[in-house]
Design a protein around this motif. Structure first.
Motif, PDB file in Angstrom:
ATOM      1  N   MET A 170      31.117 -34.181   8.220  1.00  0.00           N
ATOM      2  CA  MET A 170      30.496 -32.936   7.714  1.00  0.00           C
ATOM      3  C   MET A 170      29.548 -33.394   6.573  1.00  0.00           C
ATOM      4  O   MET A 170      28.883 -32.571   6.026  1.00  0.00           O
ATOM      5  CB  MET A 170      31.661 -31.932   7.326  1.00  0.00           C
ATOM      6  N   TRP A 171      29.987 -34.534   5.882  1.00  0.00           N
ATOM      7  CA  TRP A 171      29.299 -35.225   4.681  1.00  0.00           C
ATOM      8  C   TRP A 171      27.717 -35.598   5.128  1.00  0.00           C
ATOM      9  O   TRP A 171      27.002 -35.585   4.435  1.00  0.00           O
ATOM     10  CB  TRP A 171      30.018 -36.434   4.177  1.00  0.00           C
ATOM     11  N   LYS A 172      27.460 -35.561   6.550  1.00  0.00           N
ATOM     12  CA  LYS A 172      26.072 -35.756   6.770  1.00  0.00           C
ATOM     13  C   LYS A 172      25.203 -34.303   6.722  1.00  0.00           C
ATOM     14  O   LYS A 172      24.065 -34.395   7.191  1.00  0.00           O
ATOM     15  CB  LYS A 172      26.246 -36.331   8.327  1.00  0.00           C
ATOM     16  N   PHE A 173      26.101 -33.207   6.900  1.00  0.00           N
ATOM     17  CA  PHE A 173      25.734 -32.050   6.951  1.00  0.00           C
ATOM     18  C   PHE A 173      25.728 -31.032   5.887  1.00  0.00           C
ATOM     19  O   PHE A 173      24.956 -30.171   5.530  1.00  0.00           O
ATOM     20  CB  PHE A 173      25.992 -31.424   8.316  1.00  0.00           C
ATOM     21  N   PHE A 197      19.657 -24.491  13.245  1.00  0.00           N
ATOM     22  CA  PHE A 197      18.077 -24.814  13.214  1.00  0.00           C
ATOM     23  C   PHE A 197      18.284 -25.514  11.649  1.00  0.00           C
ATOM     24  O   PHE A 197      17.400 -26.765  11.944  1.00  0.00           O
ATOM     25  CB  PHE A 197      17.532 -23.392  12.925  1.00  0.00           C
ATOM     26  N   GLY A 198      18.962 -25.150  10.645  1.00  0.00           N
ATOM     27  CA  GLY A 198      18.703 -25.849   9.390  1.00  0.00           C
ATOM     28  C   GLY A 198      19.100 -27.359   9.741  1.00  0.00           C
ATOM     29  O   GLY A 198      18.710 -28.306   9.004  1.00  0.00           O
ATOM     30  N   SER A 199      20.384 -27.326  10.268  1.00  0.00           N
ATOM     31  CA  SER A 199      21.368 -28.784  10.252  1.00  0.00           C
ATOM     32  C   SER A 199      20.166 -29.575  11.384  1.00  0.00           C
ATOM     33  O   SER A 199      20.786 -30.875  11.199  1.00  0.00           O
ATOM     34  CB  SER A 199      22.495 -28.561  11.066  1.00  0.00           C
ATOM     35  N   ARG A 200      19.131 -29.199  12.034  1.00  0.00           N
ATOM     36  CA  ARG A 200      18.371 -30.232  12.643  1.00  0.00           C
ATOM     37  C   ARG A 200      17.300 -30.822  12.006  1.00  0.00           C
ATOM     38  O   ARG A 200      16.492 -31.478  12.588  1.00  0.00           O
ATOM     39  CB  ARG A 200      17.994 -29.415  14.147  1.00  0.00           C
ATOM     40  N   ILE A 201      17.076 -30.231  10.829  1.00  0.00           N
ATOM     41  CA  ILE A 201      15.970 -30.495  10.172  1.00  0.00           C
ATOM     42  C   ILE A 201      16.117 -32.236   9.573  1.00  0.00           C
ATOM     43  O   ILE A 201      17.301 -32.237   8.968  1.00  0.00           O
ATOM     44  CB  ILE A 201      15.555 -29.858   8.855  1.00  0.00           C
ATOM     45  N   GLN A 202      15.235 -33.271  10.020  1.00  0.00           N
ATOM     46  CA  GLN A 202      15.586 -34.581   9.707  1.00  0.00           C
ATOM     47  C   GLN A 202      14.999 -34.928   8.423  1.00  0.00           C
ATOM     48  O   GLN A 202      14.265 -33.991   7.712  1.00  0.00           O
ATOM     49  CB  GLN A 202      15.093 -35.558  10.783  1.00  0.00           C
ATOM     50  N   PRO A 207       8.411 -35.713   3.088  1.00  0.00           N
ATOM     51  CA  PRO A 207       8.797 -34.568   3.614  1.00  0.00           C
ATOM     52  C   PRO A 207       7.506 -33.757   3.962  1.00  0.00           C
ATOM     53  O   PRO A 207       6.508 -33.578   2.963  1.00  0.00           O
ATOM     54  CB  PRO A 207       9.760 -33.944   2.984  1.00  0.00           C
ATOM     55  N   SER A 208       7.601 -32.776   4.872  1.00  0.00           N
ATOM     56  CA  SER A 208       6.621 -32.020   5.160  1.00  0.00           C
ATOM     57  C   SER A 208       7.048 -30.526   4.575  1.00  0.00           C
ATOM     58  O   SER A 208       6.353 -29.674   4.419  1.00  0.00           O
ATOM     59  CB  SER A 208       6.426 -31.722   6.656  1.00  0.00           C
ATOM     60  N   PHE A 209       8.352 -30.299   4.325  1.00  0.00           N
ATOM     61  CA  PHE A 209       8.967 -29.107   3.799  1.00  0.00           C
ATOM     62  C   PHE A 209       9.907 -29.231   2.630  1.00  0.00           C
ATOM     63  O   PHE A 209      10.418 -30.544   2.442  1.00  0.00           O
ATOM     64  CB  PHE A 209       9.603 -28.425   4.815  1.00  0.00           C
ATOM     65  N   ALA A 210      10.194 -28.206   1.877  1.00  0.00           N
ATOM     66  CA  ALA A 210      11.005 -28.393   0.909  1.00  0.00           C
ATOM     67  C   ALA A 210      12.234 -27.158   1.221  1.00  0.00           C
ATOM     68  O   ALA A 210      11.814 -26.295   1.934  1.00  0.00           O
ATOM     69  CB  ALA A 210      10.527 -28.068  -0.500  1.00  0.00           C
ATOM     70  N   THR A 211      13.425 -27.559   0.681  1.00  0.00           N
ATOM     71  CA  THR A 211      14.501 -26.625   0.863  1.00  0.00           C
ATOM     72  C   THR A 211      15.261 -26.459  -0.386  1.00  0.00           C
ATOM     73  O   THR A 211      15.074 -27.426  -1.195  1.00  0.00           O
ATOM     74  CB  THR A 211      15.473 -27.213   2.000  1.00  0.00           C
ATOM     75  N   THR A 239      10.273 -32.015   8.121  1.00  0.00           N
ATOM     76  CA  THR A 239      11.372 -32.573   7.573  1.00  0.00           C
ATOM     77  C   THR A 239      11.412 -32.329   6.114  1.00  0.00           C
ATOM     78  O   THR A 239      10.787 -31.512   5.665  1.00  0.00           O
ATOM     79  CB  THR A 239      10.638 -34.334   7.484  1.00  0.00           C
ATOM     80  N   ARG A 240      12.772 -32.809   5.598  1.00  0.00           N
ATOM     81  CA  ARG A 240      12.885 -32.575   4.250  1.00  0.00           C
ATOM     82  C   ARG A 240      13.474 -33.952   3.606  1.00  0.00           C
ATOM     83  O   ARG A 240      13.878 -34.898   4.272  1.00  0.00           O
ATOM     84  CB  ARG A 240      13.951 -31.446   4.004  1.00  0.00           C
ATOM     85  N   ASP A 241      13.495 -34.118   2.263  1.00  0.00           N
ATOM     86  CA  ASP A 241      13.912 -35.336   1.661  1.00  0.00           C
ATOM     87  C   ASP A 241      15.298 -35.158   1.154  1.00  0.00           C
ATOM     88  O   ASP A 241      15.870 -34.461   0.593  1.00  0.00           O
ATOM     89  CB  ASP A 241      13.145 -35.504   0.377  1.00  0.00           C
ATOM     90  N   PHE A 242      16.363 -35.928   2.022  1.00  0.00           N
ATOM     91  CA  PHE A 242      17.782 -35.768   1.773  1.00  0.00           C
ATOM     92  C   PHE A 242      18.067 -36.488   0.170  1.00  0.00           C
ATOM     93  O   PHE A 242      19.068 -36.192   0.034  1.00  0.00           O
ATOM     94  CB  PHE A 242      18.538 -36.739   3.056  1.00  0.00           C
TER      95      PHE A 242
END
Length: 636
Positions: A170-173, A197-202, A207-211, A239-242
């Protein structure tokens, strides 16, 4: 906030406007007044706020009209059978199958379009200490999480193995947020996992998106907001920046380690004391103003001190005839404040004779990252033997990762405890042997990570077995120059409620001792006068007088290093300051120079304005009896 599991959402709902332009503008203004600060802090452009309000009010989940999830199979060109079998057993992400979210709408997506903001629902929300119980008890939760994480799950009943895999993966998600208002418990970090859906964003470095997490107050619900950082064409990946917000390449590498394993063994794990600039920055951040030099004020031996306090225990328990309470702060000889005092400069200028229950810069003792920093003056970069090895996760993350991996390679115990810098009562404190968990905890609140005491000295409770215990001493710092430290000769004990073992790390009553704030758990109380003979019966080779001498030696070294340098690198020598602290400690088994087992004190934390309810209710007079001096002029 209670944990929640939300069902998967139906297709996007459309609603009629139903509002006049004036009503819409008024609703948007109210929304901006209520949520604008949070949206600005998250970087959500104002052009999206109007459509965001509409989607929140009507629960519009329209991401499915714009995006799609694509499953990608990654195959290595050259891979032997053994490596292939190992890879098949690994859960996603990083497994044979991975997922990507792409733009599927033929017209693509334009960042300037006010509608280009999307709600992502949360599949699971919890606090870490409740995660295992919820996976075992909430119908369907374990199955959904296992599927989301790519973990094989067979059968209907939760298995211990499947629960353990989800708790590790779960710490990866996980993502986190915390509420800005409420009690200390209500403001603890909340962890959540976005829906499928949200968990599949790499991840992408660019990145192309922000969350951003967003708590919508009218519904008392949290969502994740998704918006584009540029225009995207059909087929482009979302994509988003982890490691969003971090620019240091080495820190980013550490933060991304849960998804991109990295060997950091070549990096030094040495943690020297921070430079003077570090302490100056802390002083400025705390907005503390140091006092001017003053001369000590001498009062007649029969002077009656007027005490102004907002601490109820002081107001109700101070009975010595030399003190009287006053409701006027301006008339007081002594200020005994519950909250931290800031403007020592003004006090030293206008009322230098007023005594205060605090020292300037005492956060060097009472804040855990500062405590670890100044302790290195006694023990070098690795710290003294009386303090568990501690890393500041904000400033020393790479050194910690290197040290963790070194211990892993050497086969040494790797249990750690994550603690907030500045909270007591074991709040938001977690025991773990998961590197991924520790790295991700850094994203919630400022934390240190300390080596968990894997070999504590235990106390045999006949009703339970051998349990952990900790000891609290109340100390009084009379002055910095000369250094005069006193300790109250009664100490307090706290016990775990379950027999100790290095398992079930989320079992609070096994691994923690703070039980007096939860009415639903057993509070085991043993007075020190009863404890000492029983302890010596259990450990006849260790007379308590010898053990206590080692404890006082640790106190001596701690306060010596805390007062060794001028402020803000050390406690300020302010003649009108006095302060009472509670020092919590445990004992651990260690080897002495001769190879024999010894009991080594381990200081856990130093508490400002400690809860003295048990002391004040004791038959012995805590607030009137003078304590014993353990250090004067720098000597025991």
């Amino acid at each position: 906030m209670e944990a929640e599991r939300r069902p998967e959402r139906p297709p996007a709902e459309r609603s009629s406007p139903g509002q006049t332009p004036e009503e819409g503008a008024e609703a948007l203004a109210e929304f901006a007044a209520l949520h604008g600060p949070a949206l600005r802090a998250s970087g959500v452009p104002e052009r999206y706020w109007g459509r965001l309000l509409h989607k929140l009010e009507h629960e519009v989940f329209d991401a499915g009209e714009v995006f799609g999830i694509m499953q990608v199979e990654e195959v290595e060109e050259e891979e032997d059978e053994a490596a292939r079998e190992v890879r098949k057993k690994q859960p996603n992400p990083g497994s044979e199958l991975c997922y990507k979210v792409i733009v599927t709408r033929e017209s693509g997506l334009q960042a300037a379009n006010p509608n280009s903001i999307f709600l992502i629902d949360h599949a699971w929300t919890c606090r870490v200490e409740h995660a295992r119980q919820q996976l075992q008890q909430v119908p369907g939760l374990l199955h959904r999480m296992a599927n989301l994480m790519g973990i094989e799950f067979h059968g209907e009943l939760p298995s211990a193995e499947a629960v353990a895999l989800v708790l590790e993966e779960m710490w990866k998600f996980n993502q986190t947020y915390q509420l800005a208002h409420g009690t200390a418990e209500e403001k603890m970090p909340v962890w959540y996992i976005m829906d499928e859906f949200g968990s599949r964003i790499q991840h992408a470095d660019v990145p192309s998106f922000a969350t951003a997490p967003f708590f919508y107050m009218p519904q008392q619900l949290a969502y994740t907001l998704l918006w584009p950082l540029r225009d995207l064409d059909t087929g482009e990946e979302v994509t988003r920046d982890f490691a969003h917000g971090e620019t240091d390449p080495l820190i980013r590498k550490c933060m991304l380690l849960p998804w991109a394993p990295t060997d950091m063994l070549d990096l030094s794990s040495c943690t020297p004391e921070p430079p003077a600039e570090h302490y100056q920055a802390i002083l400025e951040e705390n907005k503390e103003k140091l006092p001017l030099d003053i001369n000590p004020v001498v009062h007649p031996h029969n002077h009656i001190f007027k005490v102004y306090t907002d601490v109820q225990q002081v107001a109700s328990s101070l009975t010595h005839p030399r003190f009287t309470l006053t409701q006027s702060e301006a008339d007081a000889d002594i200020l005994f404040n519950f909250s931290h005092f800031k403007d020592y400069r003004k006090l030293s200028q206008e009322r230098p004779g007023v005594l205060l229950n605090q020292f300037p810069c005492e956060n060097l003792l009472t804040v855990k990252d500062c405590l670890a920093s100044i302790a290195r003056r006694a023990g070098g970069p690795e710290g003294p033997p009386w303090l568990p090895r501690t890393f500041n996760l904000r400033t020393e993350l790479p050194q910690f990762v290197s040290y963790f991996q070194q211990r892993e390679r050497w086969g040494e115990d790797n249990h750690w405890i994550c603690k907030p810098w500045n909270l007591a009562r074991s709040l938001d404190t977690h025991v773990t042997k998961s590197l991924h968990s520790i790295i991700r905890h850094r994203e919630s609140t400022p934390k240190v990570v300390s080596k968990y005491i894997e070999s504590p000295v235990l106390f045999l409770r006949e009703d339970v077995g051998k349990v952990k215990f900790d000891i609290r001493y109340v100390v009084l710092l009379r002055s910095v120059k000369p250094l005069r430290l006193f300790v109250y000769d009664v100490f307090w004990l706290r016990f775990s409620n379950r027999a100790f073992a290095l398992n079930d790390l989320d079992d609070y009553e096994k691994h923690f001792t703070v039980m007096n704030y939860d009415p639903d758990v057993v509070l085991k109380q043993v007075h020190c006068e009863e404890f000492i003979p029983e302890f010596e019966k259990q450990y006849p080779e260790f007379p308590w007088t010898d053990v206590q001498a080692e404890i006082f030696r640790a106190f001596t070294e701690l306060f010596q290093v805390a007062c060794a340098k001028p402020p803000p690198l050390g406690l300020c020598d302010y003649p009108s300051s006095r302060a009472m602290y509670a020092v919590d400690l445990m004992l651990k088994w260690d080897n002495g120079p001769d190879g024999k087992r010894v009991m080594q004190p381990q200081i856990l934390e130093v508490n400002f304005n400690p809860d003295c309810e048990r002391a004040c209710s004791s038959p012995r007079t805590f607030t009137s009896k003078p304590p014993a001096e353990v250090l004067a002029g720098g000597h025991c």
